[in-house]
Design a protein around this motif. Sequence first.
Motif, mmCIF file in Angstrom:
data_model
loop_
_atom_site.group_PDB
_atom_site.id
_atom_site.type_symbol
_atom_site.label_atom_id
_atom_site.label_comp_id
_atom_site.label_asym_id
_atom_site.label_seq_id
_atom_site.Cartn_x
_atom_site.Cartn_y
_atom_site.Cartn_z
ATOM 1 N N VAL A 84 -3.514 10.894 -0.139
ATOM 2 C CA VAL A 84 -3.908 10.298 -1.403
ATOM 3 C C VAL A 84 -3.421 8.855 -1.470
ATOM 4 N N SER A 85 -4.328 7.934 -1.706
ATOM 5 C CA SER A 85 -3.966 6.531 -1.874
ATOM 6 C C SER A 85 -3.488 6.323 -3.300
ATOM 7 N N LEU A 86 -2.276 5.794 -3.451
ATOM 8 C CA LEU A 86 -1.687 5.528 -4.764
ATOM 9 C C LEU A 86 -1.951 4.078 -5.149
ATOM 10 N N PRO A 87 -1.743 3.729 -6.426
ATOM 11 C CA PRO A 87 -2.077 2.371 -6.866
ATOM 12 C C PRO A 87 -1.383 1.262 -6.083
ATOM 13 N N PRO A 108 5.512 7.564 -8.362
ATOM 14 C CA PRO A 108 4.811 6.683 -7.418
ATOM 15 C C PRO A 108 3.457 6.177 -7.915
ATOM 16 N N GLU A 109 2.830 6.912 -8.825
ATOM 17 C CA GLU A 109 1.545 6.456 -9.367
ATOM 18 C C GLU A 109 1.706 5.272 -10.314
ATOM 19 N N ARG A 110 2.948 5.045 -10.794
ATOM 20 C CA ARG A 110 3.195 3.970 -11.744
ATOM 21 C C ARG A 110 4.477 3.219 -11.374
ATOM 22 N N PRO A 111 4.441 2.407 -10.311
ATOM 23 C CA PRO A 111 5.646 1.627 -9.964
ATOM 24 C C PRO A 111 6.067 0.751 -11.138
ATOM 25 N N VAL A 129 0.859 -1.182 0.000
ATOM 26 C CA VAL A 129 0.000 0.000 0.000
ATOM 27 C C VAL A 129 0.892 1.229 0.000
ATOM 28 N N MET A 130 0.608 2.192 -0.889
ATOM 29 C CA MET A 130 1.381 3.425 -0.954
ATOM 30 C C MET A 130 0.456 4.615 -0.778
ATOM 31 N N LEU A 131 0.867 5.545 0.103
ATOM 32 C CA LEU A 131 0.076 6.732 0.394
ATOM 33 C C LEU A 131 0.931 7.975 0.196
#
Length: 194
Positions: A133-136, A178-181, A122-124
């Motif tokens: 904001v919760s990231l993918p 971070p939105e696209r690891p 989980v990434m925030l």
Amino acid sequence: IATMFEHYYFADLGLVATNDGYAYVTDDQLYAVDIHDPANMRIVGTTSGLRPHLLISDNIAYTGNYLDLQIVDVANPSQPQLLAEYTVFETGDFGSYLVDDDLATIDGRHILVYAGQSRGVVMLDVTDPTNIVSLPGLPDYWAAEVTVNGNLLYVQAAGDQMHTLPADGLFLYDISQPERPLLISDALQNIDIK
């Protein structure tokens, strides 16, 4: 001072010492401890807190239990201020647990990364505590540990016989966006460590 903190054999305390002469401890509260004189340590401030996860960066403390997150301003250790609370996982069902965490600063943004059993990574984005904001993230892992080094995210995954998840191994991601690891290295398995 140790006798002031609640501690149970199944619930660790969170502990972080900073370079400015303070240590922070969480049990059912977040305590700021003046450690300038180690022989005479004393608690100088307190506010609500969650154990056992505790990270501190740029005078902001991130404290959490296995489901929830609190963000606390500790710029003034004698008056820590709760800035925000956030529910990471909605339920405490088996497998809905945070097991490890780390904090990254990427292009001025503060990104919290959690390893969550059966919930993946989980990434925030917590740059603005009033607008978390919760990231993918990476949902397909039974993650055991996470470590961030610059823009690189290391994920130690534990295979799960009950789900179709990646096998045991170490996975490496570029999280400069971070939105696209971006997966750099697939599972590094059977590493020969001598």
